[in-house]
Design an enzyme around this catalytic site. Structure first.
Site, PDB file in Angstrom:
ATOM      1  N   TYR A 143       0.821  -1.218   0.000  1.00 26.96           N
ATOM      2  CA  TYR A 143       0.000   0.000   0.000  1.00 26.96           C
ATOM      3  C   TYR A 143       0.854   1.267   0.000  1.00 26.96           C
ATOM      4  O   TYR A 143       0.377   2.348  -0.319  1.00 26.96           O
ATOM      5  CB  TYR A 143      -0.946   0.030   1.206  1.00 26.96           C
ATOM      6  CG  TYR A 143      -2.052  -1.020   1.172  1.00 26.96           C
ATOM      7  CD1 TYR A 143      -2.210  -1.850   0.072  1.00 26.96           C
ATOM      8  CD2 TYR A 143      -2.928  -1.165   2.233  1.00 26.96           C
ATOM      9  CE1 TYR A 143      -3.208  -2.807   0.040  1.00 26.96           C
ATOM     10  CE2 TYR A 143      -3.938  -2.122   2.204  1.00 26.96           C
ATOM     11  CZ  TYR A 143      -4.068  -2.950   1.097  1.00 26.96           C
ATOM     12  OH  TYR A 143      -5.054  -3.886   1.080  1.00 26.96           O
ATOM     13  N   ASP A 225      -3.395 -18.104   2.804  1.00 30.25           N
ATOM     14  CA  ASP A 225      -4.599 -18.772   2.278  1.00 30.25           C
ATOM     15  C   ASP A 225      -5.163 -19.746   3.311  1.00 30.25           C
ATOM     16  O   ASP A 225      -6.384 -19.836   3.513  1.00 30.25           O
ATOM     17  CB  ASP A 225      -4.309 -19.467   0.936  1.00 30.25           C
ATOM     18  CG  ASP A 225      -2.929 -20.117   0.872  1.00 30.25           C
ATOM     19  OD1 ASP A 225      -2.112 -19.865   1.781  1.00 30.25           O
ATOM     20  OD2 ASP A 225      -2.667 -20.884  -0.062  1.00 30.25           O
TER      21      ASP A 225
END
Ligand code: NAD
Length: 358
Positions: A143, A225
């Protein structure tokens, strides 16, 4: 003791929920013999209306002169993306976090016992209880990395977003996480994608080094995940979960959903020197602003986090959390968490009930 708190009431429901949280702090002060003094800080859309900028000059300095910052929420359709950056509330939020050096975002996701039926997971999973703390790195990673957009000759436009992490950035969030785990159930789950990403391999090696320094804290690596899957399969296995910025953005929203309403969840953002900033995870809810409908509990629980982490007042924090749990156990509900058969109370009445329980 006297504690000085910067209050950013903000926009929409912000002023209403901050009022109730301040009332709770005052009740704690009365009961436990502390004084809380408040400094109002203008930030967000209301600041744009008043002085033409969402982040007025000197805001960070005023906050830095206080022991902690409490923020309601900022933003609303009036100050949308058609406005210049300096008038948009989101610009102010990013600026204050950066200026206060708030690199660690802490989001507890706890299923309040009285609201177990609001958990969207299987009944037997919810019954095991959920009480985890998500620690998200807030000022690094993709970001904040260098971005690029350019034309290629054969593939049209191409873009890149750079994900970078230094050992220093990983170590400081790691240390904070292990210290946090020592105050809880002493287990750290560090989430990465070390089977693919180089930044994750560095992340993992720094975390392993820290784990050796904290032998009293159980440690595990979890691939991102797998973590996303475990959060809905068996969230009760987690105590403190630490991860980088983007993984944390996604996983913390997932973790908050499994506990029911966003009106219930607090957060804290911390750095090393400046005061920490406490705020509910929800936004300014313009659709219900000014109608005495907002749930003040997330902001009240943010104040409990402030008492615990900025002022080291554990008994006072417990008293606030127990007062909230009692209000819910006694059946009091704001509209966002009420079932059709339940009696609904407004923002002010919920605040009063919680104060009375302290
Ligand atoms: P939101 O969280 O404000 O609202 C989403 C939904 O949840 C709405 O229906 C709202 O009524 C409800 N809700 C939120 N908080 C509630 C509460 N305490 N009690 C009862 N119901 C509640 O999200 P949004 O609608 O996407 O955003 C509205 C504005 O808030 C936008 O301008 C956005 O940029 C801003 N925002 C600010 C922050 C912040 O200040 N940290 C965070 C998120 C969004």
């Amino acid at each position: 003791m006297n504690y000085k708190i910067a209050l950013i009431r903000g926009d929409g429901i912000g002023p209403e929920i901050v009022n109730e949280a301040v009332g709770v702090l005052d009740k704690v002060g009365e009961k436990f013999g502390h004084t809380f003094t408040y400094v109002d800080v203008l930030l967000g859309g209301c600041a744009t209306d008043a002085v033409g900028k969402s982040y007025p000059d000197g805001t960070a300095e005023v906050c830095k002169s206080c022991d902690a910052v409490l923020l309601g929420a900022v933003g609303g359709p009036k100050w949308g993306s058609d406005k210049p950056a300096e008038q948009r509330p989101e610009t102010a939020l990013l600026a204050i976090r950066k200026d206060l050096g708030l690199y660690a975002n802490l989001r507890p996701a706890a299923l309040r016992p009285a609201l177990a039926e609001a958990c969207p997971l299987k009944k037997e999973t919810a019954e095991k209880g959920i009480d985890l703390m998500m620690v998200r790195e807030l000022t690094g990673g993709v970001y904040f990395g260098k971005r690029d957009r350019y034309d290629t000759l054969d593939r049209g436009v191409e873009c890149t977003d750079l994900m970078a992490y230094s050992e220093m950035e990983i170590e400081r969030i790691g240390r904070r996480t292990f210290e946090m785990a020592r105050l809880r159930r002493k287990k750290v789950s560090s989430v990465d994608k070390a089977n693919v990403l180089e930044t994750s391999r560095l992340w993992r090696s720094v975390m392993h080094r820290l784990a050796e320094e904290y032998p009293d804290v159980a440690y595990e690596d979890v691939l991102v995940d797998n973590c996303a899957m475990q959060l809905v399969r068996d969230p009760g296995q987690f105590d403190v979960v630490v991860t980088e910025n983007m993984f944390g953005d996604i996983l913390s929203d997932e973790a908050s959903m499994i506990t029911g309403s966003i009106g219930l969840l607090p957060s804290a953002s911390m750095g090393d020197t400046a005061p920490a900033l406490y705020e509910p995870i929800h936004g300014s809810a313009p659709d219900i602003a000014g109608q005495d409908k907002a749930n003040p509990i997330a902001t009240i629980l943010s104040v409990a986090m402030m008492l615990r982490y900025s002022f080291q007042l554990a008994a006072e924090a417990d008293a606030v959390e127990q007062a909230v749990d009692k209000a819910l156990a006694d059946g009091w509900r704001t509209a966002d968490i009420a079932k059709p058969s339940e009696t609904v109370v407004g923002t002010r009445q919920m605040g009063q009930i919680i104060r009375d329980n302290i």
